[in-house]
Design a protein around this motif. Structure first.
Motif, short mmCIF file in Angstrom:
data_model
loop_
_atom_site.label_atom_id
_atom_site.label_comp_id
_atom_site.label_asym_id
_atom_site.label_seq_id
_atom_site.Cartn_x
_atom_site.Cartn_y
_atom_site.Cartn_z
N PRO A 1 0.84 -1.11 -0.04
CA PRO A 1 -0.09 -0.21 0.05
C PRO A 1 0.89 1.38 0.15
N TRP B 1 0.68 1.69 15.88
CA TRP B 1 0.79 1.54 14.52
C TRP B 1 0.42 2.20 13.54
N ARG C 1 4.40 1.87 8.03
CA ARG C 1 5.08 0.44 8.40
C ARG C 1 5.66 0.27 9.66
N MET C 2 5.54 1.35 10.56
CA MET C 2 5.83 1.04 11.86
C MET C 2 5.13 0.59 13.00
N LYS C 3 5.75 0.01 13.84
CA LYS C 3 4.68 -0.51 14.90
C LYS C 3 5.61 -0.65 16.21
N PRO D 1 0.00 2.40 9.63
CA PRO D 1 0.15 1.25 8.39
C PRO D 1 0.83 1.88 7.55
N THR E 1 7.80 -6.44 18.01
CA THR E 1 7.58 -5.07 18.38
C THR E 1 7.18 -4.98 19.90
N ILE F 1 -1.39 -6.57 5.05
CA ILE F 1 -0.32 -5.49 4.59
C ILE F 1 -1.30 -4.28 4.15
N ASN F 2 -2.36 -4.36 4.00
CA ASN F 2 -3.14 -3.07 3.74
C ASN F 2 -3.80 -2.43 4.90
N GLY F 3 -3.30 -2.71 6.09
CA GLY F 3 -3.81 -1.87 7.25
C GLY F 3 -5.01 -2.64 7.89
N ALA G 1 -2.75 -1.78 17.86
CA ALA G 1 -2.46 -3.09 17.18
C ALA G 1 -2.38 -4.26 18.27
N HIS H 1 -7.12 5.56 4.66
CA HIS H 1 -7.28 5.27 5.95
C HIS H 1 -5.87 4.59 6.63
N LYS H 2 -4.98 4.41 5.84
CA LYS H 2 -3.59 3.58 6.20
C LYS H 2 -2.78 4.74 6.97
N PRO I 1 -11.59 -0.38 8.65
CA PRO I 1 -11.99 0.66 7.79
C PRO I 1 -12.78 0.32 6.76
N ASN J 1 -5.62 -4.81 10.97
CA ASN J 1 -5.06 -5.30 12.14
C ASN J 1 -5.94 -6.64 12.79
N ARG J 2 -5.28 -7.47 13.60
CA ARG J 2 -5.82 -8.82 14.00
C ARG J 2 -7.05 -8.25 15.23
N ASP K 1 0.76 -8.68 14.30
CA ASP K 1 -0.56 -8.57 14.68
C ASP K 1 -1.50 -7.91 13.82
N GLN L 1 -3.25 3.29 14.94
CA GLN L 1 -4.23 2.35 15.13
C GLN L 1 -3.45 1.51 16.29
N ILE M 1 7.92 -6.04 11.73
CA ILE M 1 7.46 -4.57 12.35
C ILE M 1 5.97 -4.22 11.85
N HIS M 2 5.78 -4.45 10.57
CA HIS M 2 4.57 -4.01 9.88
C HIS M 2 3.58 -5.15 10.07
N ARG N 1 -3.29 6.21 9.69
CA ARG N 1 -3.94 6.54 10.97
C ARG N 1 -3.11 5.72 12.09
#
Ligand code: HEM
Ligand SMILES: [Cu+2]
Ligand SMILES: [Cu+2]
Lengths: 247, 612
Positions: A32, A175, A180-182, A177, B366, B505-507, A214, A207-208, B516, B509-510, B441, A212, B437-438, A210
């Protein structure tokens, strides 16, 4: 090399070529939009791993397809196969290649990626942002500017930012998205993560972008989110100046 | 009624135990001047109820009486009733495990259907967030139990002793005990929704697991009880393989499934106590007010993550190793060739056990642990690809030049190879710290572990069911339905789980009840695919129930396989072998003229088991 194995090798080459072409063609759709420099390191690692995975997948799939098509018997087999328990060159080749591949993956993108992330983190910090999670909201503090925000995370583009993450109650995780950092928010300790926003943008268009939570934290875990807005340096300063100062 | 006397007695004793333990808890709360909690009552009540249940259900009659010098009472009954009793016969226990866990699997599958219904569109669809979280957590822990215990409990119990030429496992009463520990686990889990549910997922991370509703206490106690059962099972299988092998069954002749069980048991025996300790600490934090994980009183939540994964990573190999065993077993017999690179595989199993213990912190990528830990754990984790690759080496080498017989067990084995390949390759993305890291979760992880657990363990389980069904039941299933089941499940499984990689991958989370708006389309696709996947199990269930009752009578050896279980009648006689067999050769001597694995009545004529 037996003729049969030769056919598998051809099949493998074809599948690998097709697979690699697919990876190159699909990566833009798979990965993304990205809005931080650090994200580049993650995405590069992702792409490298996919490129490395393709020949492995292709070999096993080629062997499976060939064996099933060529060696299957319609009905109950009347004979046994050859009593081949081992094949020195095949086993040796397999062990060598799988070990070599593993070492390659560990070194690159593994260790190189880690070092790139560490080097990036080690750069001078322009802005410190403290992010504190509590069920189910985020409190964002700009200690250098004495500003607190609870409704959005506003950041300057190209600024190197250190996020100091903590929690007042249970585990959460920070997080973004598109960065890419968490990093987890852990009660009783402070964790840090670095990011350098690379382009302006905001949650309203993607929306990425944001912040969030996680890490499962209870009923409103999915709603524990604040929009992010990345502004030009000037606009960011204006935004800061409009906020109420706290001490 | 006679069938149920043990269960009824167990329930009555459990009630007495609960009142006794709960009473102590009540007195303790008051003596300590604590208020506002009834959890000590529940915890101590359960402890004594569990003991009461076990003693009532048969432990006392079959065993306890001997401790006080009384003769043990024989509880054996005959016919179908024995399946409801504290029975020490390994074949009965195997069937008890199989039926119990197939039902649990279908139940947890139904929960997954509920979850996918909720997730079919953004916003609330059919349930609130707390109900969703409880459904998700219950699905998770039940499926984990299914993956850990079904192959071990059902097939290792039923077939391991036969495969090694033994009459039973080493400790039959311990074996029964490990099964009868399970009904309390199920009851506790089913009770959780009545006590506020639990929202931690199966990992029970504190502080959330300390401060959430009482349902969480039920879940923790269930998990601990399950752990005890798992430890006892591991102990039993290790001892069985070491001490009960028939004469001539050398280590080098051990069927590969036996090796899978042996190595997996090494892990259940040694690692499970770690998770039990972690969970007991959480229970103590809740019930006794200790502060193992309470940061404001010096506790450390990160500590729990280390303890938990020190068990739970090795635990994935408790699930995987028996699966490897089944798959390789099926592939040799249905390729009619000796198992390729047997010694390498056995060596790899041990290497996996060893490596499995030193990779746990890859789940903490993480977590904020010390920075210098990341690379060592990444190295050990990625090294696991080497021994795992050996399993593929063996499978592919065995099929090469073979005479492939594509019956249902073989189809599931082939499906397994494909799914587990995807599961393994995507595992690298989780082991690699920069990408994890991305991905940590997110739904990427959800897709990855369903590929290993459903695409792997459950496909292996299905291969095992279709392989051993005739031996277990004495009847044959419907071949067409079995093939329909395979193709339906295999295709819909992939269609359901591939898009989840993209979602992660596209945002997405679990462990989320909502996501969204922009991810709505793909989620709807996944949900519909999941319903179709779920429907494939109706084919399975129909086939199993019908065939067990009405299927055609099975031959002793419908696959012409060489291992010992196929040399005796279907189903096997009560004592397995009329007299101890004499093993004289390798179980996989396909293609070797005159090769013999075992002589069944060494004293009498040479009724031997050739290649068939
Ligand atoms: C019809 C098939 C299935 C579907 C549609 C399905 C779907 C799901 C979904 C939507 C989640 C929630 C993921 C999250 O938010 O973290 C989940 C979690 C999970 N599933 Fe499944 N699942 C299926 C079968 C299985 C099987 C066969 C297993 C294992 C043998 C399994 C093991 C798990 C586990 C361990 C979790 C994690 C729960 C947690 O986060 O604590 N699932 N599944
Ligand atoms: Cu949170
Ligand atoms: Cu792990």
């Amino acid at each position: 090399m037996s003729k049969q194995f030769f056919i598998v090798v051809i099949l493998w080459i074809v599948l690998t070529a097709a697979g690699e072409a697919l990876v190159i063609a699909l990566t833009p759709f798979l990965l993304p939009s990205r809005a931080a420099l650090e994200g580049q390191i993650v995405d590069d690692a992702f792409r490298t791993l996919m490129m490395l995975a393709v020949p492995v997948l292709a070999f096993v799939v080629a062997m499976l397809i060939y064996s099933v098509l060529r060696f299957r018997r319609r009905g109950e087999p009347t004979q046994d196969g050859p009593a081949m328990r081992s094949h020195g060159p095949f086993i040796a080749g397999w062990m060598l290649v799988s070990t070599a591949l593993t070492i390659v993956m560990i070194v690159h993108p593994g260790i190189t990626g880690m070092n790139a992330l560490r080097a990036q983190a080690g750069k001078d910090v322009d802005l410190v942002v403290q992010v504190e999670g509590s069920r189910w909201n985020w409190k964002i503090t700009y200690p250098q500017h004495k500003v607190i925000s609870r409704t959005e995370l506003v950041l300057p583009v190209d600024g190197h930012i250190r996020f100091e993450v903590s929690s007042t109650d249970v585990l959460h995780a920070f997080w973004i998205p598109s960065f890419r950092m968490k990093i987890d928010a852990v009660p009783g300790m402070m964790t840090t993560i670095y990011a350098t926003p690379s382009k302006t943008g905001s949650f309203s268009s993607d929306h990425k972008i944001r912040l969030q939570c996680a890490e499962a934290c209870g009923i409103l875990h999915d709603k524990m989110m604040v929009p992010v807005r990345v502004l030009e340096q000037k606009e960011f300063e204006t935004w800061l100046s409009q906020q109420v100062k706290v001490d | 009624m006679a069938a149920l006397t043990g269960i009824i007695k167990g329930l009555i004793f459990a009630l007495i135990g609960f009142i006794f333990g709960g009473g102590i808890g009540f007195l303790l709360i008051n003596a300590a001047g604590r208020s506002g909690t009834n959890e000590p009552v529940i915890a101590l009540g359960y402890l004594f109820a569990l003991i009461g249940w076990l003693f009532g259900a048969g432990l006392w009659d079959a065993w306890g009486r001997e401790w006080v010098g009384l003769p043990a009472r024989k509880l054996e009954v005959n016919g179908w009733k024995r399946y409801f009793r504290f029975c020490t016969n390994h074949k009965v226990i195997g069937v008890q495990y199989l039926v119990t866990f197939v039902f649990l699997f279908l139940f947890a599958g139904l929960l997954a259907m509920l979850m996918r219904t909720e997730l079919i569109a953004p916003g609330q669809t059919i349930m609130g967030p707390n109900t969703y979280n409880t459904t998700m957590s219950l699905h998770g822990i039940i499926m984990i139990a299914v993956a850990v215990a079904t192959i071990m409990g059902a097939f290792a119990n039923f077939f391991l002793p036969i495969l090694i030429g033994a009459e039973d496992v080493a400790f039959p009463r311990v074996n029964a005990l490990s099964f009868w520990l399970l009904p309390p686990v199920v009851i506790l889990l089913l009770l959780t929704p009545l006590f506020g549910g639990f929202d931690t997922g199966w990992t029970a991370y504190p502080p959330l697991s300390v401060i959430n509703a009482t349902g969480s206490l039920f879940f923790l106690m269930a998990f601990i009880t399950f752990g005890i059962s798992s430890i006892l099972g591991g102990l039993n299988f290790i001892t069985t393989v070491i001490t009960q092998r028939a004469s001539g069954m050398t280590w080098g002749r051990l069927p590969i499934f036996a090796w899978g069980i042996f190595t997996a048991s090494m892990i259940s025996l040694t690692a499970t106590s770690f998770v039990a300790v972690g969970l007991i600490q959480v229970v103590l934090d809740r019930v006794a007010g200790t502060s193992f994980f309470n940061a404001s009183q010096g506790g450390n939540p990160l500590l729990y993550e280390h303890i938990f994964w020190f068990y739970s990573h090795p635990a994935v190999y408790i699930m995987i190793l028996p699966g490897f065993g089944i798959i390789l077993e099926v592939i040799t017999h249905f390729s009619r060739k000796p198992l390729f690179a047997y010694k390498w595989v056995v060596g790899s199993f041990f290497f996996i056990v060893f490596l499995g213990f030193i990779v746990w912190a890859h789940h903490l990528n993480t977590s904020g642990m010390s920075d210098y830990l990341y690379i060592p754990f990444m190295v050990t984790t990625e090294l696991i690809s080497i021994p795992t690759g050996v399993v593929f080496l063996s499978a592919l080498g065995t099929m090469w030049l073979g005479r492939l017989w594509l019956r249902p067990p073989m189809l599931f084995a082939l499906g397994y190879l494909f799914n587990f390949l995807i599961g393994g390759v995507t595992g690298i993305f989780n082991a690699d710290v920069p990408t994890d890291i991305h991905l940590h979760d997110t739904y990427f992880i959800v897709a990855h572990f369903h590929y290993t657990m459903m695409g792997g363990v459950i496909f292996a389980l299905m291969a095992g069911i279709y392989y051993w069904f005739p031996k277990l039941t004495g009847r044959m299933y419907n071949e067409t339905l079995a093939k329909v089941h395979f193709w339906w499940m295999f295709i819909m499984f992939n269609v359901t789980f591939i898009p989840m990689f993209w979602l992660g991958i596209n945002g997405m989370n679990r462990r989320v009840f909502d996501y969204p708006e922009a991810l709505g389309g793909v989620n709807m696709f996944v949900s519909i695919a999941a319903f179709l996947l779920g429907a494939s199990f109706l084919v399975f269930l129909t086939n199993m129930v019908y065939s067990w009752l009405r299927g055609p009578v099975a031959e002793a050896n419908p696959w012409r396989a060489r291992t010992l279980e196929w040399q005796i009648s279907s189903p096997p006689p009560e004592e397995n072998f009329p007299e101890p067999p004499q093993v004289v050769g390798d179980p996989y001597g396909y293609g070797i003229p005159g090769s013999v694995h075992a002589v069944l009545n060494p004293a009498g004529s040479a009724l031997n088991t050739g290649g068939g």
